[in-house]
Design a protein around this motif. Structure first.
Motif, PDB file in Angstrom:
ATOM      1  N   ALA A  89       0.858  -1.186   0.000  1.00  0.00           N
ATOM      2  CA  ALA A  89       0.000   0.000   0.000  1.00  0.00           C
ATOM      3  C   ALA A  89       0.889   1.228   0.000  1.00  0.00           C
ATOM      4  O   ALA A  89       1.832   1.321   0.781  1.00  0.00           O
ATOM      5  CB  ALA A  89      -0.912  -0.002   1.230  1.00  0.00           C
ATOM      6  N   SER A  90       0.595   2.180  -0.880  1.00  0.00           N
ATOM      7  CA  SER A  90       1.415   3.386  -0.980  1.00  0.00           C
ATOM      8  C   SER A  90       0.530   4.601  -1.209  1.00  0.00           C
ATOM      9  O   SER A  90      -0.673   4.488  -1.450  1.00  0.00           O
ATOM     10  CB  SER A  90       2.443   3.242  -2.103  1.00  0.00           C
ATOM     11  OG  SER A  90       1.795   3.017  -3.345  1.00  0.00           O
ATOM     12  N   TYR A  91       1.162   5.777  -1.137  1.00  0.00           N
ATOM     13  CA  TYR A  91       0.434   7.035  -1.276  1.00  0.00           C
ATOM     14  C   TYR A  91       0.351   7.462  -2.735  1.00  0.00           C
ATOM     15  O   TYR A  91       1.329   7.389  -3.476  1.00  0.00           O
ATOM     16  CB  TYR A  91       1.138   8.153  -0.508  1.00  0.00           C
ATOM     17  CG  TYR A  91       1.277   7.924   0.972  1.00  0.00           C
ATOM     18  CD1 TYR A  91       0.247   8.262   1.843  1.00  0.00           C
ATOM     19  CD2 TYR A  91       2.443   7.376   1.500  1.00  0.00           C
ATOM     20  CE1 TYR A  91       0.379   8.065   3.209  1.00  0.00           C
ATOM     21  CE2 TYR A  91       2.583   7.182   2.865  1.00  0.00           C
ATOM     22  CZ  TYR A  91       1.551   7.528   3.708  1.00  0.00           C
ATOM     23  OH  TYR A  91       1.685   7.337   5.050  1.00  0.00           O
ATOM     24  N   VAL A 113      -5.197   5.874  -1.945  1.00  0.00           N
ATOM     25  CA  VAL A 113      -4.325   4.777  -1.539  1.00  0.00           C
ATOM     26  C   VAL A 113      -4.146   3.831  -2.722  1.00  0.00           C
ATOM     27  O   VAL A 113      -5.117   3.315  -3.261  1.00  0.00           O
ATOM     28  CB  VAL A 113      -4.920   4.007  -0.340  1.00  0.00           C
ATOM     29  CG1 VAL A 113      -4.029   2.834   0.045  1.00  0.00           C
ATOM     30  CG2 VAL A 113      -5.124   4.942   0.846  1.00  0.00           C
ATOM     31  N   PRO A 164      -5.079  10.240   2.320  1.00  0.00           N
ATOM     32  CA  PRO A 164      -4.573   8.869   2.187  1.00  0.00           C
ATOM     33  C   PRO A 164      -3.409   8.542   3.117  1.00  0.00           C
ATOM     34  O   PRO A 164      -2.476   7.843   2.733  1.00  0.00           O
ATOM     35  CB  PRO A 164      -4.112   8.855   0.727  1.00  0.00           C
ATOM     36  CG  PRO A 164      -3.596  10.247   0.502  1.00  0.00           C
ATOM     37  CD  PRO A 164      -4.461  11.156   1.352  1.00  0.00           C
ATOM     38  N   ASP A 165      -3.432   9.057   4.329  1.00  0.00           N
ATOM     39  CA  ASP A 165      -2.319   8.845   5.252  1.00  0.00           C
ATOM     40  C   ASP A 165      -2.335   7.423   5.807  1.00  0.00           C
ATOM     41  O   ASP A 165      -2.975   7.131   6.824  1.00  0.00           O
ATOM     42  CB  ASP A 165      -2.368   9.857   6.398  1.00  0.00           C
ATOM     43  CG  ASP A 165      -2.038  11.264   5.934  1.00  0.00           C
ATOM     44  OD1 ASP A 165      -1.366  11.388   4.899  1.00  0.00           O
ATOM     45  OD2 ASP A 165      -2.448  12.222   6.603  1.00  0.00           O
ATOM     46  N   ILE A 166      -1.634   6.524   5.140  1.00  0.00           N
ATOM     47  CA  ILE A 166      -1.570   5.126   5.544  1.00  0.00           C
ATOM     48  C   ILE A 166      -0.630   4.989   6.741  1.00  0.00           C
ATOM     49  O   ILE A 166       0.477   5.504   6.718  1.00  0.00           O
ATOM     50  CB  ILE A 166      -1.052   4.249   4.399  1.00  0.00           C
ATOM     51  CG1 ILE A 166      -1.827   4.534   3.115  1.00  0.00           C
ATOM     52  CG2 ILE A 166      -1.144   2.774   4.753  1.00  0.00           C
ATOM     53  CD1 ILE A 166      -1.124   4.037   1.880  1.00  0.00           C
ATOM     54  N   VAL A 176      -5.729   3.927   8.319  1.00  0.00           N
ATOM     55  CA  VAL A 176      -5.451   5.278   7.846  1.00  0.00           C
ATOM     56  C   VAL A 176      -5.716   6.261   8.977  1.00  0.00           C
ATOM     57  O   VAL A 176      -6.546   6.020   9.860  1.00  0.00           O
ATOM     58  CB  VAL A 176      -6.294   5.650   6.601  1.00  0.00           C
ATOM     59  CG1 VAL A 176      -5.893   4.798   5.413  1.00  0.00           C
ATOM     60  CG2 VAL A 176      -7.776   5.507   6.885  1.00  0.00           C
ATOM     61  N   VAL A 208      -8.850  -3.168   1.129  1.00  0.00           N
ATOM     62  CA  VAL A 208      -8.137  -2.900  -0.124  1.00  0.00           C
ATOM     63  C   VAL A 208      -8.786  -3.591  -1.316  1.00  0.00           C
ATOM     64  O   VAL A 208      -8.459  -3.294  -2.469  1.00  0.00           O
ATOM     65  CB  VAL A 208      -6.656  -3.307  -0.022  1.00  0.00           C
ATOM     66  CG1 VAL A 208      -5.969  -2.539   1.093  1.00  0.00           C
ATOM     67  CG2 VAL A 208      -6.498  -4.813   0.187  1.00  0.00           C
TER      68      VAL A 208
END
Length: 204
Positions: free
Chosen positions: A125-127, A132, A151-153, A164, A174
């Motif tokens: 998972a990335s920004y 996301v 989208p602050d994972i 998040v 996801v």
């Protein structure tokens, strides 16, 4: 803290240490000066201690230690593969995710900002600017973009949900993009809270 809740990693007296919460055993791992990242595997077996030019991998069960050069942050960890960020001294490298195997060979996964590898080591998972991004952890192939304003994972909660930031913290599936709150999560944002499998890049 590891995903099984048995092991914590912390800094004490300028040293990185790991403690088994079941019997109190303390493992002294490395010097804490100029740290860039700490990471613990979900099963609590392996810990990585990263600096600007290298990452130390310590197996808490066997005592084995090895060093991976030019990796300054870790996003995922198995017994044979490390997912990490190379060359933090080089501008722009912080958005690159690579894998390094025990034999020293490696591959480029993708340009994935803030990538975190899932507990089953299948997804990352990335920004993205608008949400996301979920990608294959081996090939970097994009699987799904979950559109979200913030989208602050923070970490993976399980194999299919990411945590998040928010008040309260939220979980995003996801596969479906659905979000929910779990009572196990704090109701309010807490600074410097350690999550299983998540790196701690605030140390640098």
């Amino acid at each position: 803290m590891s995903g099984d809740g048995h092991t914590i990693v912390y800094v004490h007296n300028s040293r990185v240490q790991a403690r088994d919460l079941r019997d109190g055993t303390v493992h002294d791992l490395a010097d804490a000066g100029r740290l860039t990242d700490l990471h613990i595997s979900f099963d609590g077996r392996d810990v990585t201690v990263s600096y600007r030019d290298r990452t130390l991998i310590a197996n808490l069960r066997t005592g084995e230690r090895r060093t991976v050069p030019d990796i300054c942050g870790v996003s995922g960890l198995s017994a044979t593969v490390v997912w990490g960020v190379p060359g933090c001294e080089r501008r722009g490298e912080e958005a690159r995710l690579v894998t390094v195997r025990r034999d020293g060979t490696g591959t480029f996964v993708g340009k994935l900002t803030g990538g975190l590898v899932s507990p089953d080591l299948r997804l990352v998972a990335s920004y993205e600017v608008d949400g996301v991004l979920i990608s294959d952890a081996t090939s970097g192939k994009k699987i799904k973009l979950i559109k979200r304003e913030n989208p602050d994972i923070i970490a993976w909660f399980n194999d299919h949900e990411v945590i998040v930031e928010g008040s309260p913290y939220q979980l995003i599936d996801v596969k479906t993009g659905d979000k929910r709150h779990d009572p196990a999560l704090p109701d309010e944002w807490i600074p410097y809270l350690a999550w299983p499998g998540a790196g701690n890049d605030w140390l640098g």
